[in-house]
Design an enzyme around this catalytic site. Structure first.
Site, PDB file in Angstrom:
ATOM      1  CB  SER A 128     -12.827  16.214 -48.401  1.00  0.00           C
ATOM      2  OG  SER A 128     -12.592  17.441 -47.766  1.00  0.00           O
ATOM      3  CG  HIS A 159     -16.494  15.755 -44.073  1.00  0.00           C
ATOM      4  ND1 HIS A 159     -17.255  15.626 -45.205  1.00  0.00           N
ATOM      5  CD2 HIS A 159     -15.523  16.646 -44.383  1.00  0.00           C
ATOM      6  CE1 HIS A 159     -16.759  16.395 -46.156  1.00  0.00           C
ATOM      7  NE2 HIS A 159     -15.707  17.030 -45.682  1.00  0.00           N
ATOM      8  CD  GLU A 196     -20.792  13.926 -45.639  1.00  0.00           C
ATOM      9  OE1 GLU A 196     -21.576  13.724 -46.579  1.00  0.00           O
ATOM     10  OE2 GLU A 196     -19.546  14.015 -45.801  1.00  0.00           O
ATOM     11  CG  ASN A 215     -16.977  16.448 -50.460  1.00  0.00           C
ATOM     12  OD1 ASN A 215     -17.681  17.439 -50.635  1.00  0.00           O
ATOM     13  ND2 ASN A 215     -16.019  16.412 -49.561  1.00  0.00           N
TER      14      ASN A 215
END
Ligand SMILES: NC(=O)c1ccc[n+]([C@@H]2O[C@H](COP(=O)([O-])OP(=O)(O)OC[C@H]3O[C@@H](n4cnc5c(N)ncnc54)[C@H](O)[C@@H]3O)[C@@H](O)[C@H]2O)c1
Length: 303
Positions: free
Chosen positions: A140, A161, A173, A211
């Site tokens: 992450s 991701h 991602e 994130n």
């Protein structure tokens, strides 16, 4: 293609060496937690072979059971044909042996958010994978380059991701560390489109896109609760009703996992030095008590 571009491409291939553009047909997924089963399901749906590798038979079986349960629910609701469920499950196998992933075209690690653990796994990948295999991390926030640098051919490493739940959320991602070759990024993008996800490209910076923007918000929701500004239920209701979010911050924190959240915030804080990323004390206390969210049946809420 003109001579200059052919020359540049050849130079790049020379520099980046072994990676060729072969499409991905089989994927090894490492881990048995919240994310790994969902990724296996997504791969299997797209008619690629998914080999789920866990450290123990028990956790491998539990992961597969989780996928079976999710698919059974969809069949019950009439959203999936039984034949389609059988086809998806036939594409998934489990193992505890890392060597069984030797012929996979792509390995995606999705184990605990801890750099040393992930680096150790990448060292082991080096010993078992074929040289043309792509190596990806579902981290992450950790720097992908730190995983790339422990393997012999770092050009074949990138971040892929997924979001939670991987079988539902459309975004992936594609994270490019400075070490990755163009071929690796283009193969990762092909893979993402083959599994029917929407890929976005991002450089290897802590938190990538989502994130880096999401976790200060989640952390500030915990601060607001600590301050006594509003109750947990009212903060969740407010963000759902006021922003049209599908769930409030506390429900989302429990879904992500509070230990994973803590690791993500620690990495973001170390990377950007911004106090909005400094994990709130209440979050640490819950993790210390073993209340990790849905996966332990208690976090901010009880399940
Ligand atoms: N939870 C999320 O919402 C989410 C979303 C996207 C990406 N991720 C990332 O996916 C990865 C996995 O997260 P998760 O939520 O599935 O975690 P989890 O806590 O549910 O599972 C962690 C997994 O790591 C394994 N593990 C623990 N220590 C290990 C070790 N020493 N060696 C090998 N395996 C080990 C555990 O057995 C378990 O299978 C993390 O990098 C996380 O940041 C999580």
């Amino acid at each position: 293609m003109n001579d200059c571009r052919i020359f540049q491409r050849a130079l790049r291939r020379l520099r980046f060496g072994v990676v060729n553009g072969a499409p991905v047909e089989s994927v090894g997924i490492l881990g048995s937690g919240i994310m790994a089963g969902g990724i296996a399901e997504v791969v299997a749906r797209a008619d690629m072979r998914a080999i789920l590798r866990a450290r123990s038979e028990a956790s491998a079986t539990a992961s597969l059971k989780g996928v079976e349960k999710g698919l059974a629910r969809q069949v019950e609701k009439g959203k999936l044909e039984p034949a389609e469920r059988d086809r998806i499950l036939a594409n998934i196998s489990t193992t505890t042996d890392l060597g069984a992933l030797g012929q996979c075209d792509l390995l995606i690690e999705s184990v605990v958010e801890d750099l040393e653990t992930k680096q150790q796994l990448f060292r082991e990948f080096d010993a078992v994978t074929k040289p043309t295999a792509m190596l990806a991390t579902n981290t992450s926030t950790l720097p992908v380059v730190e995983m790339a640098k422990v393997v012999k051919n770092p050009e074949r490493v990138c971040g892929i991701h997924f979001f939670n739940p991987a079988q539902v959320l459309p975004l992936v991602e594609i994270v490019r560390p400075i070490t990755a070759s163009d071929e690796t990024i283009s193969r990762a993008a092909d893979f993402v489109s083959k599994i029917g996800k929407e890929g976005v490209h991002v450089l290897d910076r802590a938190g990538f896109i989502v994130n880096a923007l999401l976790f200060p918000y989640l952390n500030n929701a915990v601060r607001m609760l600590e301050d006594g500004t509003a109750s947990m239920a009212d903060i969740d209701t407010a963000m759902k009703g006021g922003c049209n979010f599908p769930m409030g911050p506390f429900a989302l924190l429990d879904l992500v996992g509070l230990d994973t959240t803590l690791s993500i915030l620690d990495t973001l804080h170390a990377s950007f030095g911004d106090d909005n990323f400094a994990p709130r004390p209440m979050l640490r206390q819950l993790v210390e008590k073993g209340r990790l969210g849905r996966k332990t049946k208690a976090g901010f809420y009880e399940y």
